[in-house]
Design an enzyme around this catalytic site. Sequence first.
Site, short mmCIF file in Angstrom:
data_model
loop_
_atom_site.label_atom_id
_atom_site.label_comp_id
_atom_site.label_asym_id
_atom_site.label_seq_id
_atom_site.Cartn_x
_atom_site.Cartn_y
_atom_site.Cartn_z
N GLU A 55 1.22 -10.88 7.22
CA GLU A 55 -0.02 -10.87 7.84
C GLU A 55 -0.06 -11.83 8.89
O GLU A 55 -0.94 -12.85 9.03
CB GLU A 55 -1.11 -10.83 7.06
CG GLU A 55 -1.31 -9.72 6.22
CD GLU A 55 -2.73 -9.60 5.33
OE1 GLU A 55 -3.47 -10.82 5.52
OE2 GLU A 55 -2.86 -8.78 4.85
N GLU A 78 -0.30 -3.71 0.59
CA GLU A 78 -1.60 -4.10 0.14
C GLU A 78 -2.59 -3.27 0.01
O GLU A 78 -2.72 -2.91 1.41
CB GLU A 78 -2.09 -5.58 0.80
CG GLU A 78 -1.11 -6.96 -0.01
CD GLU A 78 -1.74 -8.28 0.67
OE1 GLU A 78 -3.13 -8.15 1.25
OE2 GLU A 78 -1.04 -9.22 0.99
O1 IFM Z 1 -6.01 -12.13 -0.72
C1 IFM Z 1 -5.58 -11.76 0.64
C2 IFM Z 1 -3.98 -11.64 0.68
O2 IFM Z 1 -3.61 -13.12 0.58
C3 IFM Z 1 -3.61 -11.24 2.29
N1 IFM Z 1 -4.23 -9.93 2.62
C4 IFM Z 1 -5.55 -9.75 2.33
C5 IFM Z 1 -6.06 -10.27 0.90
C6 IFM Z 1 -7.58 -10.04 0.50
O3 IFM Z 1 -8.27 -10.72 1.48
#
Ligand code: IFM
Length: 458
Positions: free
Chosen positions: A175, A358
């Site tokens: 990200e 994710e």
């Molecule tokens: O906790 C975060 C993660 O570190 C990166 N993506 C989003 C998640 C939730 O906010």
Amino acid sequence: MAAGVARTDSLAADFPPSFTWGVSTAAYQIEGAAREGGRGPSIWDVFSQTPGKVARGDTGDVACDHYHRWREDLELLRELGVGAYRFSVAWPRWQPSGRGEVNPAGRDFYERLVDGLLDIGVAPWLCLYHWDLPQALQAQGGWSRRDSVEWFGDYAASVMGVLGDRVEHVAVLNEPNVVGLLGHLLGVHAPGLTDLAAYVAATHHLNLATGDTLARLRAEHAGWRLGTILNLQPVLAESDDEPDAAAATLLDAVWNGNHLEPLVSGRYPPATEAMMAPVVEEGDARRIRQPLDWFGLNLYSQLRVAADPASLVGLRLVDPPEAVETTAMGWEVAPEALSRQLVEAAARLGDVPIVVTENGAAYRDRPGPDLEVDDALRTRYLERHVREVQAARERGVDVRGYFVWSLLDNFEWHEGYAKRFGLVYVDYASQQRSPKRSFRWFRELIRSGCIPASDAVR
Ligand code: IFM
């Protein structure tokens, strides 16, 4: 049948056995041991220790104490039955000041972790950067400085030089849009800057670091499966009016396009091209646009936006309509955003396989006796999203895997520990781990390849 699961058998599986089921974590969010084993300070140590930056003054000093309890956490992975575990290496644990000698205790920790995963038959998916830049490099300008591209490449080559004989799947960055925007423009993440020039420079250097590292690792070993991870979200205009549509185009370019477009075309989106131009040098486009073995998509929600001439950037985020469900983060529950984003990303990426690296949700989990958590809302959230993955596959998108965020409740950045995303509840006082209902639901999905109804799993 797994204990506690009522399911009619003999349905054809929804996912093939080759589909990768996993969970994701990140070093700073779970490891703790911030000042142990030779680890150097990271920008997140400094940021979280600065009063007022993180809710309730929480820090990652102890987190889930995974640095000491990793064996117990591997046992949870084994019980869950995942085929893959995505974790990140903490750069300041590997190289305490970001450059030079490898820290032996840090190297040993990740070697033990990788070996332990292989011993239980779980594939390690190693992410090289999940936001914990060594503070010593931030002191020299961090990602705003072009040298960061080389610093990162050297670190990446060092990690893979040691672990690369046992790790096949490598994610370069997690990200970068969050690093750029929240860390350098909005100031709510480390390093806490609110500086447009820093945002522009960091964004470009993160893109360059991605491309250069992909090329460098590919040249070193053809067997590594190299990818990178973006957090993408559909952006919805509040109305069809031209100013709102323009606001949506701009936000889409900043949030999604500023990293996806350079990766696939070498160019910044038309809406941000002029803004990015001052830091782009001859040859950068070619360096950034590198082949990918897989692309990681992180998706939680979607964004709504309206034009707002009074705001600094001319737009503002809009809350979803009242009837729309939200999570404890205030994020809209929009499962259809996942299939939509998968279809859109696939259209830009061509034949690069996609992995959902994710997806998950924070809810106000209320533990009962023995820390038992009946997280019906999270279980339902996951069920609805996995159905969208299935829908995208049926529409021809080559989705190869799905990772839940996250294995454990953990340090949710500037929100601290109050926001819980885990399949496993963590009692931070005792560090006791307790699998939630969603854990059992996911275990049944992995076991059967069929999406269980969320209310059928207890
Ligand atoms: O906790 C975060 C993660 O570190 C990166 N993506 C989003 C998640 C939730 O906010």
